[in-house]
Design a protein around this motif. Structure first.
Motif, short mmCIF file in Angstrom:
data_model
loop_
_atom_site.label_atom_id
_atom_site.label_comp_id
_atom_site.label_asym_id
_atom_site.label_seq_id
_atom_site.Cartn_x
_atom_site.Cartn_y
_atom_site.Cartn_z
N ILE A 1 14.35 121.97 8.64
CA ILE A 1 13.16 122.56 8.02
C ILE A 1 11.97 121.60 8.10
CG2 ILE A 1 12.17 123.22 5.78
CD1 ILE A 1 14.91 124.45 5.09
N CYS B 1 15.02 128.11 10.41
CA CYS B 1 13.57 128.27 10.31
C CYS B 1 13.19 129.70 9.98
CB CYS B 1 12.90 127.81 11.60
SG CYS B 1 12.97 126.02 11.86
N ASN C 1 11.04 130.65 6.72
CA ASN C 1 9.83 131.48 6.86
C ASN C 1 9.85 132.65 5.89
OD1 ASN C 1 7.71 130.84 8.83
ND2 ASN C 1 9.33 130.78 10.34
N ALA D 1 10.49 120.95 11.55
CA ALA D 1 9.72 122.09 12.06
C ALA D 1 8.43 122.32 11.29
CB ALA D 1 10.57 123.35 12.01
N PHE D 2 8.47 122.17 9.97
CA PHE D 2 7.34 122.59 9.14
C PHE D 2 6.64 121.45 8.40
CE2 PHE D 2 10.41 126.17 9.09
CZ PHE D 2 9.63 127.17 9.67
#
Length: 235
Positions: A158, A128, A132, A161-162
């Protein structure tokens, strides 16, 4: 409003994938079958053409990138390397079943880890942080599109999380040489660090038989394509 596009693409098959082994940071090259399948995918379906290509530092991803994008010099990012499976590296699930640590790791706890390997939390944090920095760099430089050639576990981490829609990690599993297209809106990214998953890579759906050949472990053929993204995702 200007948006950015990232193509998350899983590397083609290796021999370890074909044998159902845990191949994390073991630096395997693509196998003959993987290369042939990838070249066929490129010819039959095509891949989106990005401004820049990032890869994990491992051979199987760099080789995949060079086949798909022969005129691009991939930027290797160690943060996109697969999980370090420690002493589980190179073994099948069947071989690891007797180990209590294996079942604990599969349970998905943040602190669970393979023997002498990377914990789930350590892996997620590393991946992550790298994503980012990559997205922030795209926005800062105005680079509108990028491909990230990486590993199945990295893509799942990924998007868990996003990604929007928000789904568990296991829902983002994808076959080799395939992946997802995500759209990054700077205002959304700056406020809540989220990206929209808008399509698959390749965008044209595969037949069930074609998809079956691209899975490294495919115990039975599903009735439906469980990794389809149906149309644009909005919030």
């Amino acid at each position: 409003m200007k948006t950015y596009t990232v193509y998350l693409i899983r590397h083609a098959l290796t021999q370890g994938n074909l044998e159902g082994r845990y191949i994390g940071q073991t630096d395997e090259p693509l196998c003959k079958e993987g290369i042939e399948q990838l070249e066929a995918m490129k010819n039959d379906y095509g891949y989106p053409y990005p401004d820049v290509v990032f890869t994990s530092s491992l051979k199987r991803c760099v080789e995949t990138a060079k086949i798909i994008y022969p005129d691009k010099t991939p930027i290797e990012m160690r943060g996109f390397d697969e999980c370090d499976f420690g002493e589980f590296e190179g073994h099948t699930a069947e071989e690891l079943e007797p180990y209590e640590e294996f079942s604990e790791w599969l349970s998905g706890g943040e602190d669970a880890r393979p023997l002498n390997g990377e914990s789930n939390q350590e892996f997620a944090t590393r991946v992550c942080n790298c994503f980012n920095k990559t997205v922030d760099g795209l926005i800062k430089t105005g680079t509108q599109s990028a491909a990230i050639i990486t590993h199945g576990g990295v893509i799942m981490s990924i998007l868990a999380a996003f990604g929007i829609p928000e789904l568990p990690m296991t829902e983002w599993l994808c076959p080799s040489a395939c992946g997802y297209t995500v759209r990054i809106t700077p205002s959304l990214w700056s406020k809540i660090r989220k990206v929209e998953v808008i399509n698959e890579v390749p965008s044209e759906p595969l037949t069930a038989s074609q998809e079956e050949m691209l899975w490294d472990y495919y115990p039975e053929l599903p009735e439906d394509d469980e990794w389809d993204i149906d149309g644009d995702v909005t919030i």
